[in-house]
Design a protein around this motif. Structure first.
Motif, PDB file in Angstrom:
ATOM      1  N   TRP A 131       0.848  -1.192   0.000  1.00 16.66           N
ATOM      2  CA  TRP A 131       0.000   0.000   0.000  1.00 16.66           C
ATOM      3  C   TRP A 131       0.885   1.244   0.000  1.00 16.66           C
ATOM      4  N   ARG A 132       0.436   2.273  -0.706  1.00 15.34           N
ATOM      5  CA  ARG A 132       1.027   3.595  -0.593  1.00 15.34           C
ATOM      6  C   ARG A 132       0.064   4.499   0.169  1.00 15.34           C
ATOM      7  N   TYR A 133       0.613   5.539   0.789  1.00 17.52           N
ATOM      8  CA  TYR A 133      -0.226   6.400   1.625  1.00 17.52           C
ATOM      9  C   TYR A 133      -1.350   7.047   0.815  1.00 17.52           C
ATOM     10  N   ALA A 134      -1.075   7.393  -0.415  1.00 17.21           N
ATOM     11  CA  ALA A 134      -2.125   7.981  -1.253  1.00 17.21           C
ATOM     12  C   ALA A 134      -3.272   7.001  -1.438  1.00 17.21           C
ATOM     13  N   LEU A 193       1.393  14.653  -3.512  1.00 15.73           N
ATOM     14  CA  LEU A 193       1.568  15.209  -2.170  1.00 15.73           C
ATOM     15  C   LEU A 193       2.312  14.251  -1.248  1.00 15.73           C
ATOM     16  N   THR A 194       2.011  12.964  -1.344  1.00 13.52           N
ATOM     17  CA  THR A 194       2.636  11.971  -0.464  1.00 13.52           C
ATOM     18  C   THR A 194       3.960  11.453  -0.994  1.00 13.52           C
ATOM     19  N   GLU A 195       4.340  11.905  -2.196  1.00 10.22           N
ATOM     20  CA  GLU A 195       5.610  11.526  -2.810  1.00 10.22           C
ATOM     21  C   GLU A 195       5.725  10.020  -3.010  1.00 10.22           C
ATOM     22  N   GLY A 196       4.587   9.340  -3.155  1.00  8.71           N
ATOM     23  CA  GLY A 196       4.581   7.914  -3.442  1.00  8.71           C
ATOM     24  C   GLY A 196       5.125   7.038  -2.329  1.00  8.71           C
ATOM     25  N   LEU A 240       0.384   0.173   9.280  1.00  8.60           N
ATOM     26  CA  LEU A 240      -0.577   1.195   9.697  1.00  8.60           C
ATOM     27  C   LEU A 240      -1.873   0.512  10.118  1.00  8.60           C
ATOM     28  N   ASP A 241      -2.191   0.578  11.410  1.00 12.36           N
ATOM     29  CA  ASP A 241      -3.387  -0.045  11.972  1.00 12.36           C
ATOM     30  C   ASP A 241      -4.359   1.058  12.367  1.00 12.36           C
ATOM     31  N   VAL A 242      -5.522   1.115  11.719  1.00  9.06           N
ATOM     32  CA  VAL A 242      -6.534   2.135  12.020  1.00  9.06           C
ATOM     33  C   VAL A 242      -7.827   1.496  12.503  1.00  9.06           C
ATOM     34  N   THR A 243      -7.777   0.253  12.928  1.00  7.90           N
ATOM     35  CA  THR A 243      -8.971  -0.443  13.386  1.00  7.90           C
ATOM     36  C   THR A 243      -9.556   0.263  14.606  1.00  7.90           C
ATOM     37  N   GLY A 244     -10.854   0.532  14.569  1.00 14.55           N
ATOM     38  CA  GLY A 244     -11.540   1.156  15.692  1.00 14.55           C
ATOM     39  C   GLY A 244     -11.455   2.662  15.734  1.00 14.55           C
ATOM     40  N   LEU A 245     -10.658   3.275  14.873  1.00 13.31           N
ATOM     41  CA  LEU A 245     -10.593   4.727  14.825  1.00 13.31           C
ATOM     42  C   LEU A 245     -11.732   5.277  13.980  1.00 13.31           C
ATOM     43  N   SER A 246     -12.039   6.544  14.177  1.00  8.69           N
ATOM     44  CA  SER A 246     -12.966   7.201  13.266  1.00  8.69           C
ATOM     45  C   SER A 246     -12.235   7.511  11.955  1.00  8.69           C
ATOM     46  N   VAL A 247     -13.003   7.802  10.922  1.00  8.19           N
ATOM     47  CA  VAL A 247     -12.376   8.150   9.640  1.00  8.19           C
ATOM     48  C   VAL A 247     -11.514   9.394   9.798  1.00  8.19           C
ATOM     49  N   ARG A 257      -3.959  10.188  11.285  1.00 10.75           N
ATOM     50  CA  ARG A 257      -2.810   9.323  11.536  1.00 10.75           C
ATOM     51  C   ARG A 257      -1.968   9.165  10.265  1.00 10.75           C
ATOM     52  N   CYS A 258      -2.624   9.059   9.124  1.00 11.03           N
ATOM     53  CA  CYS A 258      -1.875   8.983   7.860  1.00 11.03           C
ATOM     54  C   CYS A 258      -1.097  10.277   7.613  1.00 11.03           C
ATOM     55  N   CYS A 259      -1.785  11.402   7.748  1.00 15.08           N
ATOM     56  CA  CYS A 259      -1.154  12.683   7.442  1.00 15.08           C
ATOM     57  C   CYS A 259      -0.053  13.017   8.442  1.00 15.08           C
ATOM     58  N   GLU A 260      -0.217  12.587   9.687  1.00  7.47           N
ATOM     59  CA  GLU A 260       0.797  12.866  10.700  1.00  7.47           C
ATOM     60  C   GLU A 260       2.123  12.220  10.345  1.00  7.47           C
TER      61      GLU A 260
END
Length: 612
Positions: A190-193, A220-223, A229-236, A242-245
């Motif tokens: 996966w890439r962040y974009a 923007l994310t430079e690929g 990256l675990d986002v289970t249980g977080l809000s969108v 978390r991604c942008c941070e």
């Protein structure tokens, strides 16, 4: 002859300006009774909101109404749109509107007091909706019939660095975006974009929010590739943050400027990289000009500088595969030639001789160097680890990195020699791996005859191909200033063992050359470059904030946005050090438009440092 054209801002001699002209629409209808009190534009975690008050005198006929009647006219969740209206131009003369806030009614407050009834409405932008959507499960691609949503799976992108994205985008719900792969072995990273695009595509419909294209996100994310990256249980909203941070990115919700489609748009940006806006203040002694001064009040807080921030990134401990020669780990005085003495089924006192001929160790801590073992010095890891900086301590064997054709590890590849090491065969009998030191224990009820005879002749030897965890982590350093100078250095350690790994098959392994056609690709990984890129982004995102400035303007400014870069005209005082410090950049962090006081409050951040 010159082709230069000079543009000058018009001079204003009046010291009084008309109040800001805005209109309020509720569910698409113009509301004559709601008046804006304040509008706030901010980023995480506040985002945008507006407070409006109900003016009872604006009702037709001047008839007063009870607060419960007024509050009942505005439903929770009703859309609110605030526009700055102005005179239109040809070919469509009339009144036109520019949206400055879009949101939904989130809270209604009613007050009965000596000053009469008061009804206030708080509207929030689309971030309130994103807070109420929980991320869970996975959208998994199926080769023949589209996709399926598996709610019981964790939403983890590239867990432990293993790719789990489907190779090609899949169309679902009218949109095409990347989803998870059913079999991790056939996935790609996966890439962040793609993660951002997945979160917006999976949990929002195309009619709810305008969002950037995947191509813009890639730029923007430079690929960059995601690392565990675990986002289970977080809000969108939390998942996007978390991604942008990790990337040093920010995002905001803004009103859409097009009349059709969703009312709001999500914008991703980097602080200080936006458009340039002027904040000016005339030098003392000059006649006040509204066109030359838009700073009425300023409060600044500066931090100690110059300071160098040094970021030390640490991944997991390095793992190396090698073939290790084992030594005898028992008291030779207990050796005997009676076969039944060394079997638990024939010797009731087997515990006394349980290690004889059975326990073989690496001697990594030097436990078997002295009497009565006399097995020499502690094992030397320097050729395997590539450094002499390690501690001679007890460790334990881990499974080998070399894998078979199916990609499964060979585990603990134990070999035996019956002729003093001239020839080696794989040991096919039972054995246990010791957990408190690097070694094995032969666990068969009776030793096989080949092993027993070789032991009596003194020709028995064992070696094992396995992996060992070293004492050095995968690491890198990034500094935003001089290190070996008089400037103080602040070190910040960032440890991310789950995201960044280092596994290597050393030249000391019998499988190092990879010539065996029956073997597959070894489980080797080197995340050194990925760790450096991550730490570089962290350093860029958390640069040295050397000044925080609170500014009040003498009138309401409606066009300032988050991330705008602050500059000053040549005729203005250098309040933001834009001319005296060319290594720093200032940007707007928060905007508050106060319609009662008719001013705009700005929070401005000044940061020194170059983009690494």
């Amino acid at each position: 002859m010159c082709n230069r054209v000079d543009f000058y801002q018009s001079a204003a001699s009046r010291l009084a300006l008309p109040a800001a002209s805005v209109s309020v629409e509720v569910d698409g209808s113009l509301s004559a009774v709601l008046e804006p009190v304040e509008i706030v534009r901010s980023g995480w975690p506040e985002f945008g909101w507006a407070r409006l008050a109900c003016n009872p005198a604006a009702y037709a006929g001047g008839r007063l109404r009870a607060v419960e009647e007024i509050a009942g006219e505005f439903a929770m969740g009703a859309s609110v749109r605030i526009e700055h209206y102005y005179n239109g131009t040809a070919p469509r003369p009339g009144v036109s509107g520019l949206p400055i806030f879009c949101g939904h009614v989130e809270r209604i407050e009613t007050t009965l007091g000596p000053e009469g009834p008061l009804v206030e409405i708080t509207a929030r932008d689309f971030s309130a909706h994103l807070e109420r959507i929980t991320v869970y499960g996975r959208r998994v691609a199926r080769a023949e019939d589209g996709t399926v949503f598996l709610a019981g799976l964790d939403t983890v992108f590239n867990p432990d660095g293993l790719p789990n994205a489907y190779p090609v985008p899949v169309r679902h719900g009218g949109r095409s975006y990347t989803v998870f792969c059913a079999d991790d072995s056939g996935g790609r990273p996966w890439r962040y974009a793609e993660v951002i695009d997945y979160l917006l595509g999976e949990y929002l419909s195309g009619r709810q929010l305008q969002r950037p294209s995947l191509e813009r996100l890639e730029a923007l994310t430079e690929g960059l590739v995601v690392r565990d990256l675990d986002v289970t249980g977080l809000s969108v909203l939390e998942a996007l943050h978390r991604c942008c941070e990790r990337l040093g990115l920010r995002f905001k919700l803004v009103p859409a400027l097009v009349p059709t489609g969703p009312a709001e748009a999500m914008v991703f940006y980097r602080a200080g990289a936006g458009r340039a806006v002027e904040l000016n203040c005339q030098p003392a002694g000059r006649q006040l000009s509204i066109s030359g001064t838009n700073v009425a009040q300023l409060h600044s807080r500066r931090s100690f500088q110059p300071v160098t921030h040094k970021y030390i990134g640490q991944g997991d401990f390095k793992v190396f595969e090698a073939t290790f020669d084992l030594v005898k780990a028992w008291d030779p005085n207990l050796e005997d030639t009676v076969y039944d003495t060394f079997s638990p089924s024939t010797n009731p006192h087997f515990y006394r001789v349980k290690d004889v001929y059975r326990k073989w160790c690496l001697n990594e801590a030097g436990d078997y160097a002295g009497q009565p073992y006399n097995q020499g010095d502690a094992f030397d890891f320097s050729k395997i680890f590539g450094t002499e900086d390690y501690a001679p301590r007890r460790r334990r064997f881990r499974p080998a990195l070399t894998a078979d054709k199916q990609g499964k590890s060979l585990g603990y590849f134990l070999e035996v020699s019956y002729d003093g090491g001239d020839n080696w065969w794989q040991y096919l009998h039972a054995f246990n791996i010791l957990l408190d030191e690097c070694g094995v224990w032969l666990s068969s009820d009776r030793l096989d005859m080949n092993t027993w005879v070789a032991a009596l002749k003194g020709l028995l030897k064992f070696r094992i191909t396995a992996s060992v965890v070293g004492d050095e982590r995968l690491w890198c350093t990034v500094a935003d200033g001089p290190v070996n100078s008089t400037a103080p250095v602040i070190e910040q350690v960032i440890t991310l063992p789950r995201r960044f790994k280092y596994r290597k098959v050393s030249s000391n392994s019998i499988f190092a050359n990879g010539s065996d056609e029956g073997l597959g690709a070894a489980d080797q990984v080197d995340d050194t470059e990925a760790l450096y890129e991550y730490i570089r982004h962290v350093a860029n995102a958390s640069g040295r904030v050397i000044e925080t400035i609170d500014v009040q303007t003498p009138f309401v400014l409606l066009n300032y946005e988050l991330g705008d870069r602050v500059v000053a005209s040549p005729e203005s005082r250098d309040l933001f050090s834009t001319r005296t410090d060319n290594r720093s950049v200032s940007w707007i962090e928060r905007v508050r438009m106060d319609f009662r006081e008719q001013r705009t409050d700005l929070r401005i951040i000044r940061r020194r440092g170059r983009r690494l």
